[in-house]
Design a protein around this motif. Structure first.
Motif, PDB file in Angstrom:
ATOM      1  N   HIS B  84     -86.545 -50.382  -0.772  1.00 34.99           N
ATOM      2  CA  HIS B  84     -86.678 -51.519   0.104  1.00 34.99           C
ATOM      3  C   HIS B  84     -87.883 -52.011   0.583  1.00 34.99           C
ATOM      4  CE1 HIS B  84     -84.934 -54.886   1.919  1.00 34.99           C
ATOM      5  NE2 HIS B  84     -85.464 -54.639   3.000  1.00 34.99           N
ATOM      6  N   LEU B  85     -88.301 -53.222  -0.068  1.00 31.54           N
ATOM      7  CA  LEU B  85     -89.707 -53.541   0.328  1.00 31.54           C
ATOM      8  C   LEU B  85     -89.664 -54.461   1.570  1.00 31.54           C
ATOM      9  CD1 LEU B  85     -91.137 -54.467  -3.316  1.00 31.54           C
ATOM     10  CD2 LEU B  85     -91.395 -52.502  -1.685  1.00 31.54           C
ATOM     11  N   ALA B  86     -90.847 -54.128   2.222  1.00 28.97           N
ATOM     12  CA  ALA B  86     -90.911 -55.017   3.550  1.00 28.97           C
ATOM     13  C   ALA B  86     -91.389 -56.438   3.126  1.00 28.97           C
ATOM     14  CB  ALA B  86     -92.025 -54.459   4.364  1.00 28.97           C
ATOM     15  N   PRO B  87     -91.200 -57.433   3.935  1.00 29.72           N
ATOM     16  CA  PRO B  87     -91.572 -58.797   3.394  1.00 29.72           C
ATOM     17  C   PRO B  87     -93.232 -58.761   3.534  1.00 29.72           C
ATOM     18  CG  PRO B  87     -89.924 -58.964   5.468  1.00 29.72           C
ATOM     19  CD  PRO B  87     -90.324 -57.697   5.186  1.00 29.72           C
TER      20      PRO B  87
END
Lengths: 261, 263
Positions: B84-87
């Protein structure tokens, strides 16, 4: 020996027990959850203030050291991330209980604007009556429902502050990290305001405080016709015709008629 | 005797915590606790008095709190989403220069000589030849424009670039199934992260900030920058990278900060 005492009490009480099961105003699980919540809130607010102090949102507001939990920031954080489990797990249990037993529906609804306005007016003129602990007035309903909703919001924003990346979808609904901090802070402020009102009123109407410890009067939709004389700890709901000449108040029975006995 | 800062802060040295006061006043503290508990059972207001004396430092309380903190490490690892990528943000939102943070003040930073500096490798790594800065500059770079979040509550958006940590660990033959990546820094600061976070696509060994080499206060020549940890986990002035299965307390976790510190 206590045996004779019990023997003499039993026939006294037995006939008074209605065939239907008597329930307390505040059943035991609810009382336990209430006081666990009180302790958890106390930890969360005190440690939250310590965490806040490390990087304040408002330059004019630092919480004094004697009010915060944890001398150093890491202690505040340790308390906060310990208290959160108690607060959240107990909160989930409370919400499930309130919904499953129908307690929320019975006690908090309906909320009518007219009643709310009228009750606020009564409260401001000190005309509120507390003769019946078992029914919440409109202001109480709004406050209790409101603080439950704020409690949910403070957990959600807390989750977003703790895990802004893991829960970035959720955090994104609120805005920037500092916006979430602000909402979390405002929820805390609302809860503190609630506590001040709640505790003040509980102290003004001590039987409500006692009820949250002992369970309060029995309720089964049909209160007992006569007060139970043996159980002195709990103020029993006394339903007797109010002497019309004596009482200036329109709302029937006197709250403390047990005292006069 | 050193004088403690009025407002304790992560950014100021507060180690060692002076235990002598607590020892000298042990009897008094215990008395206060007993009284405090009695008082606390009476009213909420009186309960507030309990906080006046800090029970957090009591060894039994501290042990319990640290046990919960360790349990929270596991909880955080369990909810960690490896892909899951951080903003990310746009270059126009970048704050330059970045905000300084360390356990001492910015004027106490000891600059590292980039020409003499070498990155040492240790532990479960096949190719442990040290790396010069020039060699690291040859590696493909990844740019991250991500939010830095400090445990204190502040944040800013920074623009970091350097080799991807996963790619680097793979290249040096690190055991990617090991548990921890442990960093030793030029200021003897230590920090470690779990392997899952090290392998996250947004974990890099940063050499540049906003396109220029990182300046001394912010970790020149090499620092960790990962989008999935609080600021203090991002070791600066890295001297040694060790891959290991042995957990060792790190600088901040020894102070009582949470070790996992994921965000």
């Amino acid at each position: 020996m206590s045996a004779p005492a019990v023997k003499s009490l039993t026939p006294e009480i037995a006939p008074r027990r209605a065939p239907t099961k008597l329930a307390r105003l505040h059943p035991l699980p609810l009382r336990i959850m209430h006081w666990i919540n009180a302790a958890a809130i106390f930890i969360m607010i005190g440690s939250g203030w310590r965490i806040y102090n490390d990087d304040v949102l408002f330059g004019w507001l630092h919480f004094p050291d004697f009010l915060v939990i944890g001398k150093w920031a890491q202690y505040g954080l340790q308390w906060h991330f310990f208290g959160m489990w108690i607060f959240v797990l107990n909160g989930i249990a409370y919400l499930s209980y309130g919904i499953a037993t129908g307690r929320f529906r019975r006690k908090l609804f309906p909320i009518r604007l007219r009643e709310f306005v009228a009750t606020v007016g009564d409260a401001l003129r000190f005309h509120l009556t507390h003769d019946d602990l078992t029914v919440y007035n409109a202001v109480q309903r709004v406050l209790y429902l409101g603080v439950i909703l704020v409690g949910i919001l403070i957990v959600i924003t807390g989750l977003c502050l703790w895990k802004p990346v893991q829960f970035s979808e959720l955090a994104g609904l609120f805005g920037s990290f500092q916006t979430i901090r602000l909402i979390h802070f405002l929820c805390m402020s609302a809860i503190v305001a609630f506590i001040l009102i709640h505790v003040t009123l509980a102290l003004l109407v001590p039987q409500s405080l006692v009820a949250m410890i002992t369970g309060g009067p029995t309720v089964n939709g049909r209160p007992p016709a006569v007060a139970e004389p043996v159980r002195v700890a709990a103020p029993a709901p006394v339903v007797e015709p109010a002497p019309p000449a004596e009482s200036a108040e329109p709302a029937g029975p006197m709250p403390d008629s047990t005292k006069e006995r | 005797m050193s004088i403690r800062p009025v407002t304790p802060s992560l950014l100021r040295p507060h180690k060692p915590i002076d235990q002598s006061v607590s020892k000298q006043n042990r009897r008094r503290i215990e008395t206060i606790n007993r009284r405090g508990v009695l008082r606390g059972t009476l009213t909420l207001g009186a309960l507030a008095l309990l906080t006046g004396c800090d029970v957090s430092e009591e060894p039994s309380v501290q042990d319990a709190l640290r046990a919960v903190s360790a349990w929270n490490d596991g909880a955080q690892a369990a909810i960690f989403r490896p892909d899951h990528l951080a903003p990310t943000f746009s270059p126009s939102q970048v704050v330059n220069p970045p905000r300084f943070n360390a356990y001492y003040d910015i004027q106490d930073v000891k600059p590292v000589d980039g020409a003499a500096w070498k990155l040492e490798l240790a532990g479960l790594i096949k190719d442990q030849r040290p790396w010069t800065l020039q060699q690291i500059y040859q590696l493909p770079e990844q740019e991250l424009i991500i939010r830095h979040i400090c445990v204190e509550g502040w944040d800013y958006i920074g623009q970091w670039s350097g080799p991807n940590l996963r790619a680097f660990l793979t290249r040096i033959g690190a055991d990617l199934t090991a548990k921890y990546v442990y960093f030793v820094c030029n200021d003897d600061f230590t920090e470690s992260i779990d392997m899952a976070s090290a392998l996250h696509p947004q974990s890099i060994l940063a050499t540049k900030y906003a396109g220029a080499p990182i300046t001394d206060p912010f970790g020149f020549p090499l620092r960790l920058r990962t989008a999935v940890k609080l600021g203090y986990k991002n070791a600066k002035w890295i001297r040694t990278i060790e891959v290991t299965n042995t957990f060792r307390p790190t600088f901040w976790s020894k102070q009582g900060e949470n070790w996992f510190a994921g965000i």
